[in-house]
Design a protein around this motif. Structure first.
Motif, PDB file in Angstrom:
ATOM      1  N   PRO A  57      20.379  -3.503  -6.723  1.00 38.80           N
ATOM      2  CA  PRO A  57      19.189  -2.739  -7.124  1.00 38.80           C
ATOM      3  C   PRO A  57      18.486  -3.415  -8.309  1.00 38.80           C
ATOM      4  O   PRO A  57      19.132  -3.829  -9.280  1.00 38.80           O
ATOM      5  CB  PRO A  57      19.755  -1.374  -7.520  1.00 38.80           C
ATOM      6  N   SER A  58      17.184  -3.533  -8.214  1.00 39.29           N
ATOM      7  CA  SER A  58      16.423  -4.204  -9.268  1.00 39.29           C
ATOM      8  C   SER A  58      15.963  -3.240 -10.351  1.00 39.29           C
ATOM      9  O   SER A  58      15.495  -3.674 -11.411  1.00 39.29           O
ATOM     10  CB  SER A  58      15.195  -4.891  -8.665  1.00 39.29           C
ATOM     11  N   GLY A  59      16.083  -1.936 -10.090  1.00 35.38           N
ATOM     12  CA  GLY A  59      15.577  -0.951 -11.038  1.00 35.38           C
ATOM     13  C   GLY A  59      14.117  -0.627 -10.846  1.00 35.38           C
ATOM     14  O   GLY A  59      13.580   0.273 -11.499  1.00 35.38           O
ATOM     15  N   ARG A  60      13.477  -1.327  -9.939  1.00 37.43           N
ATOM     16  CA  ARG A  60      12.059  -1.079  -9.682  1.00 37.43           C
ATOM     17  C   ARG A  60      11.898  -0.099  -8.521  1.00 37.43           C
ATOM     18  O   ARG A  60      12.494  -0.269  -7.463  1.00 37.43           O
ATOM     19  CB  ARG A  60      11.355  -2.393  -9.342  1.00 37.43           C
ATOM     20  N   VAL A  61      11.072   0.929  -8.739  1.00 44.76           N
ATOM     21  CA  VAL A  61      10.759   1.893  -7.695  1.00 44.76           C
ATOM     22  C   VAL A  61       9.246   2.065  -7.649  1.00 44.76           C
ATOM     23  O   VAL A  61       8.611   2.299  -8.684  1.00 44.76           O
ATOM     24  CB  VAL A  61      11.432   3.261  -7.945  1.00 44.76           C
ATOM     25  N   THR A  62       8.671   1.908  -6.464  1.00 41.54           N
ATOM     26  CA  THR A  62       7.242   2.112  -6.285  1.00 41.54           C
ATOM     27  C   THR A  62       7.030   3.232  -5.271  1.00 41.54           C
ATOM     28  O   THR A  62       7.983   3.773  -4.712  1.00 41.54           O
ATOM     29  CB  THR A  62       6.563   0.812  -5.806  1.00 41.54           C
ATOM     30  N   GLN A  63       5.768   3.568  -5.034  1.00 39.03           N
ATOM     31  CA  GLN A  63       5.442   4.645  -4.112  1.00 39.03           C
ATOM     32  C   GLN A  63       4.587   4.119  -2.958  1.00 39.03           C
ATOM     33  O   GLN A  63       3.555   3.480  -3.185  1.00 39.03           O
ATOM     34  CB  GLN A  63       4.673   5.759  -4.832  1.00 39.03           C
ATOM     35  N   HIS A  64       5.030   4.355  -1.739  1.00 46.03           N
ATOM     36  CA  HIS A  64       4.242   4.054  -0.549  1.00 46.03           C
ATOM     37  C   HIS A  64       3.403   5.279  -0.224  1.00 46.03           C
ATOM     38  O   HIS A  64       3.892   6.414  -0.291  1.00 46.03           O
ATOM     39  CB  HIS A  64       5.169   3.708   0.622  1.00 46.03           C
ATOM     40  N   ARG A  65       2.155   5.073   0.140  1.00 45.19           N
ATOM     41  CA  ARG A  65       1.234   6.200   0.298  1.00 45.19           C
ATOM     42  C   ARG A  65       1.663   7.195   1.371  1.00 45.19           C
ATOM     43  O   ARG A  65       1.393   8.382   1.262  1.00 45.19           O
ATOM     44  CB  ARG A  65      -0.178   5.699   0.589  1.00 45.19           C
ATOM     45  N   GLU A  66       2.363   6.730   2.417  1.00 43.15           N
ATOM     46  CA  GLU A  66       2.848   7.642   3.452  1.00 43.15           C
ATOM     47  C   GLU A  66       4.362   7.829   3.439  1.00 43.15           C
ATOM     48  O   GLU A  66       4.859   8.887   3.843  1.00 43.15           O
ATOM     49  CB  GLU A  66       2.449   7.146   4.849  1.00 43.15           C
ATOM     50  N   LEU A  67       5.106   6.835   2.991  1.00 40.86           N
ATOM     51  CA  LEU A  67       6.560   6.842   3.170  1.00 40.86           C
ATOM     52  C   LEU A  67       7.336   7.144   1.898  1.00 40.86           C
ATOM     53  O   LEU A  67       8.559   7.182   1.912  1.00 40.86           O
ATOM     54  CB  LEU A  67       7.008   5.502   3.766  1.00 40.86           C
ATOM     55  N   GLY A  68       6.646   7.352   0.786  1.00 37.94           N
ATOM     56  CA  GLY A  68       7.304   7.823  -0.421  1.00 37.94           C
ATOM     57  C   GLY A  68       7.957   6.740  -1.259  1.00 37.94           C
ATOM     58  O   GLY A  68       7.534   5.570  -1.247  1.00 37.94           O
ATOM     59  N   ALA A  69       8.994   7.144  -1.991  1.00 37.82           N
ATOM     60  CA  ALA A  69       9.647   6.256  -2.960  1.00 37.82           C
ATOM     61  C   ALA A  69      10.196   5.005  -2.273  1.00 37.82           C
ATOM     62  O   ALA A  69      10.850   5.080  -1.228  1.00 37.82           O
ATOM     63  CB  ALA A  69      10.770   7.003  -3.670  1.00 37.82           C
ATOM     64  N   THR A  70       9.930   3.851  -2.890  1.00 38.39           N
ATOM     65  CA  THR A  70      10.373   2.561  -2.359  1.00 38.39           C
ATOM     66  C   THR A  70      11.250   1.892  -3.409  1.00 38.39           C
ATOM     67  O   THR A  70      10.782   1.545  -4.492  1.00 38.39           O
ATOM     68  CB  THR A  70       9.172   1.654  -2.038  1.00 38.39           C
ATOM     69  N   THR A  71      12.524   1.723  -3.097  1.00 39.91           N
ATOM     70  CA  THR A  71      13.475   1.094  -4.003  1.00 39.91           C
ATOM     71  C   THR A  71      13.594  -0.389  -3.669  1.00 39.91           C
ATOM     72  O   THR A  71      13.782  -0.755  -2.503  1.00 39.91           O
ATOM     73  CB  THR A  71      14.854   1.766  -3.875  1.00 39.91           C
TER      74      THR A  71
END
Length: 291
Positions: A79-93
């Protein structure tokens, strides 16, 4: 190009229309089982090997292969510690892939808070294509992106009259052009070199790569750069256009049965870079018959 790229049915610039009474959502995502064995290689190691891959088609993107976590080598994802948000699919680790001396940062990702309707992607990880050394279906390397089953090329012979002009000069003329139909693009007309005024063409430096056709070389015509191109070592699947020349309708005058052609919707091509760690000899080997 395919289902969701260029002008495919799920792309934002689709040339087709869904015949429904109610308008569809602005963006439609489509996921399906690939039903092919796919493997991922990095630094000479197989880091994923699965017959249970799911392909995600997202508007404006090449298809992306998602591997079950259970089919990925357990020691390669950190895990890199980075989490982003996909507009339809939610949290992206995001993950760092640690199979090399210099770990590939942010080179894999997983949707970790999927809505119920996207459960097909649960517990699956995708790898960044350009950060891996290679992707394979069985023992054959797949180039450019995961193979899109909805991308098709058909090549047809015809006796239509094709003339290419630049002012008063005839650059090419033939009654036996070859037309290439490719998903998401308008038709392209190819001419045998014997029907081309080759003295009007000057080769240009640089090439672009098509995952389905190979390396394209470009020509200046009468001082107009990129007015013509050819696949001089076309892949076996499109061998019929090998070394033939095609011309750009917005840079030269192209007449088909006396009717001038224009730059049709879908004829602007997005250039695709060659994959990481792809040896030129390996690319050329795809153009040679087996045996």
């Amino acid at each position: 190009m395919g289902l969701s790229w260029q002008q495919g049915p799920l792309a934002s610039r689709s040339v087709g229309t869904f015949l429904t009474a109610a308008p569809l959502p602005e963006r439609l995502l489509f996921a399906e089982p690939l039903r092919r064995r796919m493997r991922v290689q990095l630094d000479g190691q197989w880091i994923a090997d699965s017959e249970d891959v799911v392909l995600l088609h997202e508007p404006g993107h090449y298809p992306v292969a998602f591997f079950p976590v259970s089919d990925i080598r357990a020691d390669v994802l950190e895990p890199s510690g980075r989490v982003t948000q996909h507009r339809e699919l939610g949290a992206t680790t995001w993950f760092t892939v640690t199979a090399t001396e210099e770990p590939a940062e942010r080179s894999a990702w997983q949707y970790t808070d999927l809505p119920d309707h996207a459960a097909l992607l649960a517990n699956r990880v995708a790898f960044a294509w350009r950060k891996m050394d290679a992707f394979y279906e069985e023992d054959e390397r797949i180039l450019g992106h995961a193979a899109d089953a909805y991308h098709r090329i058909d090549i047809r012979s015809t006796t239509r009259h094709l003339v290419v002009r630049q002012g008063d000069k005839v650059i090419a003329e033939t009654h036996t052009p070859t037309v290439l139909y490719e998903s998401g693009f308008a038709p392209r007309w190819y001419v045998d070199r014997k029907d081309v005024a080759l003295d009007a063409l000057r080769p240009l430096e640089g090439q672009t790569f098509c995952p389905y056709k190979g390396l394209a070389s470009y020509y200046s015509v009468g001082g107009v750069d990129n007015a013509a191109w050819a696949y001089e070592e076309a892949f076996t699947e499109v061998r019929r256009i090998d070394t033939m020349i095609s011309f750009e309708a917005d840079l030269l005058e192209i007449y088909l049965d006396g009717i001038r052609q224009s730059l049709a919707p879908g004829q602007l091509v997005t250039a695709h870079g060659v994959d990481r760690a792809l040896d030129p000899d390996e690319l050329r080997a795809r153009t040679r018959p087996a045996g």
